[in-house]
Design a protein around this motif. Structure first.
Motif, PDB file in Angstrom:
ATOM      1  N   ILE A 197       0.723  -1.113  -0.120  1.00 13.23           N
ATOM      2  CA  ILE A 197       0.055  -0.066  -0.014  1.00 13.23           C
ATOM      3  C   ILE A 197       0.888   1.112   0.093  1.00 13.23           C
ATOM      4  O   ILE A 197       1.886   1.136   0.900  1.00 13.23           O
ATOM      5  CB  ILE A 197      -0.850   0.008   1.283  1.00 13.23           C
ATOM      6  CG1 ILE A 197      -1.971  -1.084   1.115  1.00 13.23           C
ATOM      7  CG2 ILE A 197      -1.666   1.305   1.453  1.00 13.23           C
ATOM      8  CD1 ILE A 197      -2.776  -1.313   2.477  1.00 13.23           C
ATOM      9  N   CYS A 198       0.504   2.246  -0.869  1.00 15.39           N
ATOM     10  CA  CYS A 198       1.139   3.674  -0.793  1.00 15.39           C
ATOM     11  C   CYS A 198       0.713   4.300   0.480  1.00 15.39           C
ATOM     12  O   CYS A 198      -0.395   4.336   0.606  1.00 15.39           O
ATOM     13  CB  CYS A 198       0.786   4.454  -1.907  1.00 15.39           C
ATOM     14  SG  CYS A 198       1.194   5.981  -1.825  1.00 15.39           S
ATOM     15  N   ARG A 199       1.774   4.562   1.342  1.00 19.35           N
ATOM     16  CA  ARG A 199       1.482   5.367   2.535  1.00 19.35           C
ATOM     17  C   ARG A 199       1.151   6.804   2.450  1.00 19.35           C
ATOM     18  O   ARG A 199       0.656   7.476   3.256  1.00 19.35           O
ATOM     19  CB  ARG A 199       2.664   5.345   3.598  1.00 19.35           C
ATOM     20  CG  ARG A 199       3.082   3.742   3.970  1.00 19.35           C
ATOM     21  CD  ARG A 199       1.876   3.027   4.627  1.00 19.35           C
ATOM     22  NE  ARG A 199       1.584   3.636   5.905  1.00 19.35           N
ATOM     23  CZ  ARG A 199       0.550   3.278   6.462  1.00 19.35           C
ATOM     24  NH1 ARG A 199      -0.366   2.266   6.060  1.00 19.35           N
ATOM     25  NH2 ARG A 199       0.264   3.693   7.534  1.00 19.35           N
ATOM     26  N   GLY A 200       1.469   7.172   1.140  1.00 20.30           N
ATOM     27  CA  GLY A 200       1.031   8.618   0.963  1.00 20.30           C
ATOM     28  C   GLY A 200      -0.538   8.748   0.498  1.00 20.30           C
ATOM     29  O   GLY A 200      -1.253   9.846   1.270  1.00 20.30           O
ATOM     30  N   CYS A 201      -1.181   7.923  -0.106  1.00 20.02           N
ATOM     31  CA  CYS A 201      -2.520   7.890  -0.332  1.00 20.02           C
ATOM     32  C   CYS A 201      -3.187   6.683   0.224  1.00 20.02           C
ATOM     33  O   CYS A 201      -4.520   6.668  -0.059  1.00 20.02           O
ATOM     34  CB  CYS A 201      -2.770   8.238  -1.848  1.00 20.02           C
ATOM     35  SG  CYS A 201      -2.477   6.856  -2.720  1.00 20.02           S
ATOM     36  N   ARG A 202      -2.854   5.581   0.594  1.00 19.03           N
ATOM     37  CA  ARG A 202      -3.271   4.586   1.225  1.00 19.03           C
ATOM     38  C   ARG A 202      -4.109   3.763   0.075  1.00 19.03           C
ATOM     39  O   ARG A 202      -5.205   2.986   0.539  1.00 19.03           O
ATOM     40  CB  ARG A 202      -4.282   4.575   2.489  1.00 19.03           C
ATOM     41  CG  ARG A 202      -3.302   5.345   3.653  1.00 19.03           C
ATOM     42  CD  ARG A 202      -4.143   5.800   4.643  1.00 19.03           C
ATOM     43  NE  ARG A 202      -3.739   6.656   5.542  1.00 19.03           N
ATOM     44  CZ  ARG A 202      -2.863   5.907   6.609  1.00 19.03           C
ATOM     45  NH1 ARG A 202      -2.590   4.421   6.723  1.00 19.03           N
ATOM     46  NH2 ARG A 202      -1.954   6.749   7.330  1.00 19.03           N
ATOM     47  N   HIS A 220       6.232   5.843  -9.761  1.00 22.90           N
ATOM     48  CA  HIS A 220       5.164   6.954  -9.292  1.00 22.90           C
ATOM     49  C   HIS A 220       4.141   5.894  -8.750  1.00 22.90           C
ATOM     50  O   HIS A 220       3.592   5.295  -9.709  1.00 22.90           O
ATOM     51  CB  HIS A 220       4.975   8.105 -10.477  1.00 22.90           C
ATOM     52  CG  HIS A 220       6.070   8.899 -10.416  1.00 22.90           C
ATOM     53  ND1 HIS A 220       6.236  10.042  -9.679  1.00 22.90           N
ATOM     54  CD2 HIS A 220       7.153   9.115 -11.267  1.00 22.90           C
ATOM     55  CE1 HIS A 220       7.340  10.755 -10.096  1.00 22.90           C
ATOM     56  NE2 HIS A 220       7.941   9.779 -11.118  1.00 22.90           N
ATOM     57  N   CYS A 221       3.364   6.496  -7.836  1.00 27.16           N
ATOM     58  CA  CYS A 221       2.020   5.930  -7.507  1.00 27.16           C
ATOM     59  C   CYS A 221       0.881   6.245  -8.536  1.00 27.16           C
ATOM     60  O   CYS A 221       1.057   7.496  -8.773  1.00 27.16           O
ATOM     61  CB  CYS A 221       1.502   6.344  -6.023  1.00 27.16           C
ATOM     62  SG  CYS A 221      -0.089   6.109  -5.546  1.00 27.16           S
ATOM     63  N   SER A 222       0.462   5.297  -9.081  1.00 30.66           N
ATOM     64  CA  SER A 222      -0.501   5.507 -10.053  1.00 30.66           C
ATOM     65  C   SER A 222      -1.773   6.415  -9.318  1.00 30.66           C
ATOM     66  O   SER A 222      -2.673   7.033 -10.282  1.00 30.66           O
ATOM     67  CB  SER A 222      -1.141   4.388 -10.475  1.00 30.66           C
ATOM     68  OG  SER A 222      -1.903   3.478  -9.604  1.00 30.66           O
ATOM     69  N   SER A 223      -2.091   6.285  -8.183  1.00 30.68           N
ATOM     70  CA  SER A 223      -3.054   7.467  -7.657  1.00 30.68           C
ATOM     71  C   SER A 223      -2.572   8.771  -7.027  1.00 30.68           C
ATOM     72  O   SER A 223      -3.077   9.578  -7.537  1.00 30.68           O
ATOM     73  CB  SER A 223      -3.699   6.401  -6.384  1.00 30.68           C
ATOM     74  OG  SER A 223      -4.642   7.374  -5.766  1.00 30.68           O
ATOM     75  N   CYS A 224      -1.454   8.882  -6.233  1.00 31.93           N
ATOM     76  CA  CYS A 224      -1.151  10.231  -5.885  1.00 31.93           C
ATOM     77  C   CYS A 224       0.062  10.702  -6.667  1.00 31.93           C
ATOM     78  O   CYS A 224       0.414  12.008  -6.500  1.00 31.93           O
ATOM     79  CB  CYS A 224      -0.907  10.083  -4.092  1.00 31.93           C
ATOM     80  SG  CYS A 224       0.467   9.186  -3.782  1.00 31.93           S
ATOM     81  N   GLY A 225       0.804   9.963  -7.240  1.00 31.24           N
ATOM     82  CA  GLY A 225       1.942  10.466  -7.984  1.00 31.24           C
ATOM     83  C   GLY A 225       3.196  10.564  -7.270  1.00 31.24           C
ATOM     84  O   GLY A 225       4.187  10.982  -7.870  1.00 31.24           O
TER      85      GLY A 225
HETATM   86 ZN    ZN Z   1      -0.217   7.125  -3.216  1.00 29.53          ZN
END
Ligand code: ZN
Length: 231
Positions: A197-202, A220-225
């Motif tokens: 899980i990306c801790r930036g946007c979960r 890069h996270c595909s959700s928050c970048g």
């Molecule tokens: Zn993210």
């Protein structure tokens, strides 16, 4: 070392710089801020002024009493001299003596009231003086501590900025550029990946992205970048 780890380290230094600069700004604002002392000085000055005014009134009232006593003595001297025989004149003098006595009694009462006030305001002045001395001592101590803290923070920031410089020098300039842009936009440019899980946007990372991150590629996270970092 993989690029994500380098960027993560850079971010840790940047976040520390940011936090220390914020603390330093707070310290600088408090340095030299002596409003609390000025207010205490104002309270003391006002009490002293009140005391001066009361003492002046006391002296005036005492002077008036002295003048009255002189007049009273003169009239009583005439009254009891035996030189005046005329009953009408004697009655007039007697009346004058009575008037002076009434006036004197009023003046004496007034002086007593002023003396009470003087005593009260004297204790105000003493309390304001003590309060000011205490505040000044505490303020001086605080200012010394703040000066030392500011010096410590400045020196630490110099070290951190040097560290930042050498860290960013080891990373490709365009990558640092991407990182800096993300930092500006999101506060944190690099996010840890924990349990996929990306801790930036979960949001969960697609397994292909996770694979790339594991291989040490820049993802890069595909959700928050944010740039993904696997600790
Ligand atoms: Zn993210």
């Amino acid at each position: 070392m993989d690029i994500a780890r380098q960027l993560y380290q850079l971010q840790e230094v940047d976040l520390e710089i940011e936090s220390d600069e914020k603390t330093l700004n707070g310290v600088v604002v408090r340095l030299g801020d002596n409003r609390v002392i000025l207010e205490a000085q104002g309270r003391l000055a006002s009490a002293e002024q009140q005391l001066d005014e009361l003492r002046r009134r006391q002296r005036t009232a005492e002077q008036e009493t002295e003048d009255l006593v002189v007049k009273l003595t003169t009239v009583e001297g005439q009254l009891y001299s035996g030189r005046i025989q005329n009953p009408k004149e004697l009655a007039a003098l007697q009346h004058e003596v009575e008037l002076f006595k009434v006036k004197r009694s009023r003046l004496d009462d007034g002086v007593l009231v002023i003396m009470d006030e003087v005593e009260r305001v004297e204790s105000d002045v003493a309390a304001a003086t003590t309060a000011l001395q205490k505040l000044e001592a505490a303020w001086n101590q605080e200012q010394q501590a703040l000066t030392a803290e500011a010096a410590k923070l400045r020196s630490k920031l110099t070290d951190l900025k040097q560290k930042r410089q050498s860290l960013s020098a080891g990373i490709d300039t365009p990558v640092v550029g991407v990182y800096d842009k993300l930092r500006k936009q999101k506060g944190q440019a690099v996010a840890r990946v924990e349990q996929g899980i990306c801790r930036g946007c979960r949001i969960s990372l697609p397994s292909s992205d996770l694979q790339q991150v594991r291989s040490g590629n820049l993802v890069h996270c595909s959700s928050c970048g944010r740039i993904m970092f696997l600790p």
